[in-house]
Design an enzyme around this catalytic site. Structure first.
Site, PDB file in Angstrom:
ATOM      1  N   GLU A 239       8.541 -28.766  61.475  1.00  0.00           N
ATOM      2  CA  GLU A 239       7.879 -28.884  60.174  1.00  0.00           C
ATOM      3  C   GLU A 239       8.619 -28.087  59.100  1.00  0.00           C
ATOM      4  O   GLU A 239       8.865 -28.594  58.008  1.00  0.00           O
ATOM      5  CB  GLU A 239       6.430 -28.401  60.285  1.00  0.00           C
ATOM      6  CG  GLU A 239       5.654 -28.565  58.976  1.00  0.00           C
ATOM      7  CD  GLU A 239       4.179 -28.262  59.137  1.00  0.00           C
ATOM      8  OE1 GLU A 239       3.475 -29.090  59.722  1.00  0.00           O
ATOM      9  OE2 GLU A 239       3.741 -27.187  58.681  1.00  0.00           O
ATOM     10  N   ARG A 265      17.795 -36.082  23.558  1.00  0.00           N
ATOM     11  CA  ARG A 265      17.006 -35.270  22.636  1.00  0.00           C
ATOM     12  C   ARG A 265      17.941 -34.495  21.714  1.00  0.00           C
ATOM     13  O   ARG A 265      18.804 -33.737  22.172  1.00  0.00           O
ATOM     14  CB  ARG A 265      16.130 -34.306  23.442  1.00  0.00           C
ATOM     15  CG  ARG A 265      15.433 -33.239  22.633  1.00  0.00           C
ATOM     16  CD  ARG A 265      14.268 -33.808  21.862  1.00  0.00           C
ATOM     17  NE  ARG A 265      13.469 -32.737  21.268  1.00  0.00           N
ATOM     18  CZ  ARG A 265      12.582 -32.931  20.306  1.00  0.00           C
ATOM     19  NH1 ARG A 265      12.399 -34.148  19.819  1.00  0.00           N
ATOM     20  NH2 ARG A 265      11.882 -31.931  19.818  1.00  0.00           N
ATOM     21  N   GLN A 276      24.282 -24.160  25.359  1.00  0.00           N
ATOM     22  CA  GLN A 276      24.475 -23.602  26.696  1.00  0.00           C
ATOM     23  C   GLN A 276      23.170 -23.120  27.322  1.00  0.00           C
ATOM     24  O   GLN A 276      23.007 -23.166  28.541  1.00  0.00           O
ATOM     25  CB  GLN A 276      25.483 -22.455  26.646  1.00  0.00           C
ATOM     26  CG  GLN A 276      26.922 -22.935  26.474  1.00  0.00           C
ATOM     27  CD  GLN A 276      27.916 -21.816  26.641  1.00  0.00           C
ATOM     28  OE1 GLN A 276      27.604 -20.659  26.374  1.00  0.00           O
ATOM     29  NE2 GLN A 276      29.117 -22.159  27.077  1.00  0.00           N
TER      30      GLN A 276
END
Lengths: 376, 81
Positions: A239, A265, A276
């Site tokens: 798991e 954008r 940056q």
């Protein structure tokens, strides 16, 4: 070393991705999408590592990791993805590894094909990280066992058809006195509680399971008497190695979203990716994605090789869960206000990431496992 | 030092045992609560390193860890030396 996938693996991963994108993205209002569960079963998700004679495809852990990553990349029902993994590693794996021929024949085909839902009952109100301190007992009565106690945070518990219940058959022997049982939902004395209200992972019902003089036949014991600790630790090895494979897929999706958004954008006359502060944040997301994916794939490879992966599985679990949280926060920040809108799926991933640091052993417990392997 | 003595030394160091390793020869390690889950995992890690063996999680069965002798049987069965 070879980091290339085979053509078959690439094709399979692409087919999983296509399948995932056809699934409903959002969880159903009642919290568990049985149609999607069945569809995953029919596609072959649950049966990825189960032997073919029991309804699976025996594809192996590494292929399963790739498939689950693709599923997580294409499907935004994070709760359902968690539920699938909870069943695959903590229910199916123990049955396949420790079950009798009769138990395998009875449960594995249904679990693989999505007609059954399985849950694993180990945690208790007083036994979380200290799971071997559990108090549920199983007392012999003739050929039967009578189970009494309460389980909590039982993933899939409210909707499961069958439960793997960890109980003490010999309290005087501590963790060596634990045994596991397969208990059907309709067994008198078993009461599954309602789904808990959670902050994340919608679509994955989690709840309490109460066992009140719950009588099961001797044939319900999964593995030998006293094999509970071995069964649990084996389940956790698989798991912890693989449960976050869908999360790696989600992180890849978020990265793509961020790169695209940062290119489109525009602020102050240029794409925000030209700043940056934004670009470096996205670069760090890429770094975490690749590092997490490699850690997870190494653990999966070890499992396929039949080699111990206890510490490596914990490393994968620890790193990916922590990386998921940081990258989710970064993804929201890159998107600004848009990152807080539901449609992007980014803010909700923060809550899912918090859960990832808790389930299948907290980050602190993973570090304990890693330290222990170092002899500390 | 023979295999049993080396295993006893490892158990003495990794468990709650406070006596000399030789005193473990007839001790029921689980029933007498010398080993618990935490010390078992530590012990197995040490056995794997010291004897060059691998003990998968699904072999962490009580039968293998009842006594020094049963642990020695496990180590021998895995080719440890």
């Amino acid at each position: 070393m070879n980091f290339e996938w085979s053509q078959d693996q690439q094709d399979f991963r692409e087919s999983v991705r296509g399948f995932a994108e056809r699934l409903d993205a959002r969880p159903t209002p009642d919290g568990f999408d049985r149609d999607a569960w069945s569809a995953c079963g029919e596609f072959g998700i649950q049966g990825l590592v189960v032997p073919e004679e029991h309804g699976g495809s025996a594809a192996g852990a590494l292929t399963a990791a790739a498939a689950l990553e693709a599923l997580g990349q294409g499907w935004r029902n994070t709760g359902a993805l968690f539920s699938l993994n909870a069943q695959m590693w903590a229910v199916q794996h123990p049955i396949a590894r420790f079950g009798s021929d009769e138990q395998k024949a009875r449960y594995l085909p249904g679990l693989c094909h999505g007609t059954l839902v399985g849950a694993h009952g180990a945690s208790e109100p007083e036994a979380g990280s200290d799971v071997f301190g559990l108090r549920t007992t199983a007392k012999a009565d003739g050929d039967d066992w009578v189970l009494s106690g309460s389980k909590t945070f039982c993933s899939n518990g409210p909707v499961a058809d069958v439960y793997v219940i960890l109980a003490s058959t010999d309290p005087g022997r501590g963790s060596f006195g634990l045994s596991a049982f397969l208990v059907d939902r309709d067994t008198p004395g078993l009461v599954a509680g309602p789904p808990m209200l959670k902050a994340g992972l919608p679509g994955s019902p989690i709840g309490d399971v109460h066992l009140d003089d719950c009588r099961v036949p001797g044939s319900a014991m999964l593995g030998r008497k006293g094999a509970g600790m071995a069964l649990f630790t084996s389940a956790m090895e698989w798991e912890r190695s693989l449960i976050l494979a869908p999360v790696v897929g989600a992180m890849a999706r978020h990265l793509d979203q961020c790169v695209e958004f940062a290119k489109e954008r525009r602020q102050f006359g240029q794409p925000i990716g030209a700043f940056q502060a934004v670009a470096h944040r996205i670069a760090q997301m890429r770094l975490r994605l690749d590092a997490g994916r490699l850690l997870l794939q190494r653990a999966a490879w070890l499992l396929d090789e039949g080699r111990p992966a206890t510490a490596e599985g914990s490393m994968a679990k620890l790193f990916v869960s922590e990386a998921y949280l940081q990258s989710s926060l970064d993804a929201v920040q890159v998107h600004g206000g848009a990152g807080f809108l539901e449609d992007t799926g980014l803010a909700s991933s923060v809550a899912d990431a918090l859960a990832a640091r808790l389930y299948s052993g907290t980050s602190e417990m993973q570090m304990n496992v890693i330290a222990r392997q170092l002899g500390l | 030092m023979d295999l049993e003595a080396r295993i006893a030394a490892a158990v003495a160091e990794e468990s709650s045992w406070t006596g000399p390793p030789e005193g473990l020869a007839d001790v029921r390690l689980i029933d007498d609560q010398v080993l618990d889950s935490q010390s078992l995992f530590t012990l197995v890690t040490r056995l794997e390193a010291e004897f060059g063996i691998s003990v998968p999680d699904d072999e962490l069965l009580p039968d293998h860890f009842e006594t020094i002798a049963t642990i020695a049987e496990l180590v021998r069965a895995k080719g440890g030396s």
